[in-house]
Design an enzyme around this catalytic site. Structure first.
Site, short mmCIF file in Angstrom:
data_model
loop_
_atom_site.label_atom_id
_atom_site.label_comp_id
_atom_site.label_asym_id
_atom_site.label_seq_id
_atom_site.Cartn_x
_atom_site.Cartn_y
_atom_site.Cartn_z
N ASP A 125 0.85 -1.19 0.00
CA ASP A 125 0.00 0.00 0.00
C ASP A 125 0.88 1.24 0.00
O ASP A 125 2.04 1.20 0.46
CB ASP A 125 -0.91 0.01 1.23
CG ASP A 125 -2.17 0.85 1.01
OD1 ASP A 125 -3.23 0.26 0.76
OD2 ASP A 125 -2.07 2.09 1.07
N ASP A 178 4.23 1.93 -4.43
CA ASP A 178 3.47 2.81 -5.31
C ASP A 178 3.29 2.06 -6.62
O ASP A 178 4.26 1.83 -7.35
CB ASP A 178 4.24 4.11 -5.52
CG ASP A 178 3.51 5.08 -6.46
OD1 ASP A 178 2.48 4.70 -7.04
OD2 ASP A 178 4.00 6.22 -6.61
N VAL A 179 2.05 1.65 -6.94
CA VAL A 179 1.85 0.81 -8.12
C VAL A 179 2.08 1.55 -9.43
O VAL A 179 2.11 0.92 -10.49
CB VAL A 179 0.44 0.16 -8.12
CG1 VAL A 179 0.27 -0.78 -6.94
CG2 VAL A 179 -0.67 1.21 -8.18
N ASN A 189 -5.66 -5.36 -6.18
CA ASN A 189 -6.80 -4.59 -5.71
C ASN A 189 -6.58 -3.07 -5.72
O ASN A 189 -7.56 -2.32 -5.74
CB ASN A 189 -7.16 -5.03 -4.29
CG ASN A 189 -8.21 -4.15 -3.65
OD1 ASN A 189 -9.39 -4.24 -3.97
ND2 ASN A 189 -7.78 -3.28 -2.75
N TYR A 219 -13.51 6.18 -14.99
CA TYR A 219 -13.42 5.00 -14.13
C TYR A 219 -13.90 3.75 -14.86
O TYR A 219 -13.26 2.70 -14.81
CB TYR A 219 -14.27 5.24 -12.88
CG TYR A 219 -14.23 4.11 -11.89
CD1 TYR A 219 -13.09 3.88 -11.11
CD2 TYR A 219 -15.32 3.27 -11.71
CE1 TYR A 219 -13.05 2.84 -10.19
CE2 TYR A 219 -15.30 2.23 -10.79
CZ TYR A 219 -14.15 2.02 -10.04
OH TYR A 219 -14.12 0.98 -9.13
N LYS A 279 -11.93 0.14 -15.77
CA LYS A 279 -12.42 -1.16 -15.32
C LYS A 279 -12.79 -2.06 -16.49
O LYS A 279 -12.69 -3.29 -16.41
CB LYS A 279 -13.59 -0.98 -14.36
CG LYS A 279 -13.18 -0.34 -13.04
CD LYS A 279 -12.06 -1.11 -12.34
CE LYS A 279 -11.70 -0.53 -10.99
NZ LYS A 279 -10.64 -1.31 -10.30
N ALA A 292 -19.61 -0.12 -3.35
CA ALA A 292 -19.23 -0.70 -2.06
C ALA A 292 -19.02 0.40 -1.02
O ALA A 292 -18.57 1.50 -1.35
CB ALA A 292 -17.96 -1.53 -2.21
#
Length: 252
Positions: free
Chosen positions: A37, A53-54, A80, A145, A149, A178
């Site tokens: 994370d 850091d992705v 995720n 977004y 996805k 969610a």
């Protein structure tokens, strides 16, 4: 259940929300779990925490290497980490489009790429990507977004095909709206938070938001060795939002 006993898992974006719920559930079911994370400080034992850091390949590779060493290998990757975005196709500048794709799509690419050498050594290798109902249903003011996805959904199918012969299963989970920290921030910024929450709840046939724990349950199902025949699948956890068309209460 102890279906993950002896397995090693890595969860990106695992310090809060869906990622945290998934990490805790996998650990409760027997896995040793590493969390990656941007801010891993909220993570505590038995979870192992690593900063990553992705959007930075060097950061991802270093964290995956450290986690793989500490875990003694890797069997499950839960891809995720992600960010949200609002607006129509007109509302976000190019820089925001590049940023959200960099996190939501390329972040998964970087993490999977770093994990694959470890996963190839596992007898129960599985990757679960967190996608969204936004990949398969047209939602208002979610153009950017939804585009990311949609890419995750297609990426999942391509990866499942590419790594089938290596024994690596790849699936995705498609949550509805969610009740996560991002949605909380979205509601806090709304002119009428109560009305906005009611609208989000109303568009799901169950009449409520999905919980992080419910999405975690789906992630665990897809990642479990008990689901060894499941690959290239998207599992909706959306309160019926994608497939159901119930009549209004007054018309039942």
């Amino acid at each position: 259940m102890s279906d993950f006993e002896g397995l090693r898992a890595l969860v990106t974006g695992g310090a809060s929300g869906i990622g945290r719920a998934a990490a805790e559930l996998l650990a409760a079911r027997g896995a040793r779990v590493a969390v990656l994370d941007l801010d891993p400080s909220p993570v505590d034992a038995p979870l192992l925490a690593y900063r990553a850091d992705v959007t930075d390949d060097t950061s991802v590779r270093a964290a995956v290497t450290a986690a793989g060493t500490d875990l003694g290998g890797l069997d499950v990757l839960v891809n995720n980490a992600g960010v949200g975005a609002q607006g129509t196709v007109e509302d976000n500048a190019d820089a925001e489009w590049h940023h959200v794709f960099d996190v939501n799509v390329l972040g998964m690419v970087r993490t999977a790429r770093a994990c694959l050498p470890l996963l190839r050594r596992s007898a129960h290798a599985a990757i679960v990507n967190t996608c969204s109902v936004a990949a398969t249903a047209g939602l208002p003011r979610r153009a950017l977004y939804s585009a990311t996805k949609g890419a995750v959904h297609s990426l999942t199918l391509a990866m499942a095909t590419d790594h089938l012969h290596e024994g690596i299963r790849v699936n995705c989970v498609n949550p509805g709206t969610a009740d996560t920290p991002w949605i909380g921030r979205l509601l806090d910024a709304a002119a009428d938070p109560a009305a906005e929450r009611a609208a989000l709840e109303a568009r799901q046939p169950t009449g409520r938001l999905v919980t992080a724990e419910e999405v975690a349950g789906a992630i665990a199902y897809l990642a479990s060795p008990l689901s060894g025949a499941t690959t290239g699948t998207s599992l909706a956890v959306d309160g019926g939002m994608q497939g159901l068309r119930p009549r209004p209460a007054a018309a039942r």
